[in-house]
Design a protein around this motif. Structure first.
Motif, PDB file in Angstrom:
ATOM      1  N   ILE A 255      -3.658   4.713  -1.846  1.00 55.06           N
ATOM      2  CA  ILE A 255      -4.701   5.486  -1.163  1.00 55.06           C
ATOM      3  C   ILE A 255      -4.360   6.958  -1.320  1.00 55.06           C
ATOM      4  O   ILE A 255      -3.296   7.414  -0.884  1.00 55.06           O
ATOM      5  CB  ILE A 255      -4.798   5.115   0.332  1.00 55.06           C
TER       6      ILE A 255
ATOM      7  N   CYS B  60       0.832  -1.200   0.000  1.00 55.47           N
ATOM      8  CA  CYS B  60       0.000   0.000   0.000  1.00 55.47           C
ATOM      9  C   CYS B  60       0.868   1.251   0.000  1.00 55.47           C
ATOM     10  O   CYS B  60       1.748   1.401   0.860  1.00 55.47           O
ATOM     11  CB  CYS B  60      -0.918  -0.008   1.228  1.00 55.47           C
TER      12      CYS B  60
ATOM     13  N   ALA C 239      -4.986   5.773   7.653  1.00 50.11           N
ATOM     14  CA  ALA C 239      -4.823   4.661   6.712  1.00 50.11           C
ATOM     15  C   ALA C 239      -3.506   3.928   6.959  1.00 50.11           C
ATOM     16  O   ALA C 239      -3.450   2.693   6.919  1.00 50.11           O
ATOM     17  CB  ALA C 239      -4.877   5.178   5.281  1.00 50.11           C
TER      18      ALA C 239
ATOM     19  N   ALA D 239     -10.536   2.924   3.890  1.00 55.19           N
ATOM     20  CA  ALA D 239      -9.724   2.756   2.680  1.00 55.19           C
ATOM     21  C   ALA D 239      -8.664   1.684   2.879  1.00 55.19           C
ATOM     22  O   ALA D 239      -8.425   0.846   1.993  1.00 55.19           O
ATOM     23  CB  ALA D 239      -9.073   4.084   2.298  1.00 55.19           C
ATOM     24  N   SER D 240      -8.045   1.681   4.031  1.00 55.49           N
ATOM     25  CA  SER D 240      -6.997   0.697   4.305  1.00 55.49           C
ATOM     26  C   SER D 240      -7.554  -0.724   4.373  1.00 55.49           C
ATOM     27  O   SER D 240      -6.972  -1.662   3.813  1.00 55.49           O
ATOM     28  CB  SER D 240      -6.295   1.046   5.617  1.00 55.49           C
TER      29      SER D 240
END
Length: 304
Positions: free
Chosen positions: A105, A5, A17, A292-293
């Motif tokens: 993200i 990520c 996040a 989102a994470s």
């Protein structure tokens, strides 16, 4: 190395996040061109974040950042120069290197909106400011004007009265838009004078700000207010210029997502003030970052 990520933006949304991503044992990179905190780091006092009756914005942002770093998040204080979001592996190019990730993200937040009047750019750093927390102490014993009537404008005006001798709040409407509790403090402050139904037409001076030329929106009468500084709080614009052509944006430039923070590009998510939403606050940014994470983790699981 391919990160699980890559988070772009280190405000509350990005930091939240990063915390959730690291706790899920995803290899995580956080990129921000200015360092941690975002808009929160420029806010003097936060009184609506659960768990804290009162905390400064910089202190809250620092706590979030330290928590992310303690969990092993990598950080790059670099500016993005190019990126490719399509495909299973996303590529982010900065002025310091090139990074690859399975998910991205986007959490770059917003930037202060300008008045776009003569003198604003010329006197930036010479009396024009967008951050009372950053620059308030430079105006000790002086007179300043705050432009705007929302929470940010009135809260920061209250903060500035710790330093200044006199303060004008200039607002285009006939009443403030700030919440009642914030207004109440301002109305009780003897250092503050309210100038309603007025807009700034020019910021004047020679080597520094000397006065503000205003115009009454009803009578069109113009007048000058002597001031040593001007603090501008007239809203924000999304920091999405670098994303045009890469992702779906609203007419105003905000990222369009669903409730899972998913954008129209697979593996790319958005969180915080940068996306289309009804409430832009630290608490909602943190919630967006968490969602989102978690969804990025699920996306990676499906890939594998």
């Amino acid at each position: 190395m391919i990160y699980d990520c890559i988070i772009i933006g280190a405000g509350p949304a990005g930091l939240s996040a990063a915390i959730y991503s690291a706790r899920a044992e995803l290899k995580t990179l956080l990129i921000d061109k200015q360092g941690p905190g975002g808009q929160a780091a420029t806010t003097h006092l936060v009184e609506n974040y659960p768990g804290f009756a009162s905390i400064t914005g910089p202190d809250l942002a620092t706590s979030m950042f330290n928590q992310a770093m303690d969990l092993g998040v990598d950080i790059a204080i670099e500016e993005i120069t190019d990126l490719t979001l399509q495909g299973e592996v996303k590529e982010i190019i900065t002025d310091g290197g090139e990074y690859k990730g399975k998910t991205v993200i986007l959490a770059t937040g917003v930037k202060p909106r300008q008045l776009n009047v003569p003198g604003e750019i010329h006197f930036r750093g010479k009396g024009v400011s967008y951050c009372a927390t950053c620059d308030g102490a430079f105006f000790k014993g002086k007179t300043v004007a705050v432009v705007g009537g929302g929470d940010s404008a009135v809260e920061e005006a209250n903060f500035l009265t710790r330093f200044v001798e006199k303060l004008y709040i200039i607002h285009r409407r006939d009443e403030l838009r700030a919440t009642k509790i914030v207004q109440k403090r301002a109305f009780a402050n003897e250092k503050i004078e309210f100038v309603y139904d007025s807009v700034v037409k020019e910021i004047q001076g020679e080597n520094k700000v000397d006065s503000v030329l205003i115009e009454n929106v009803n009578t069109k009468e113009k007048s000058a207010i002597e001031a040593d500084g001007v603090f501008i709080y007239v809203g924000n614009d999304p920091s999405t210029d670098f994303l045009k052509g890469q992702i779906s944006l609203s007419e105003q430039g905000y990222i369009i997502t669903n409730e899972n923070m998913e954008t129209n590009v697979p593996g790319v998510f958005a969180a915080g003030d940068i996306r289309v939403k009804v409430l832009r606050q630290i608490v909602t940014a943190a919630a967006d970052g968490a969602i989102a994470s978690v969804m990025a983790e699920k996306y990676i699981e499906n890939l594998e």
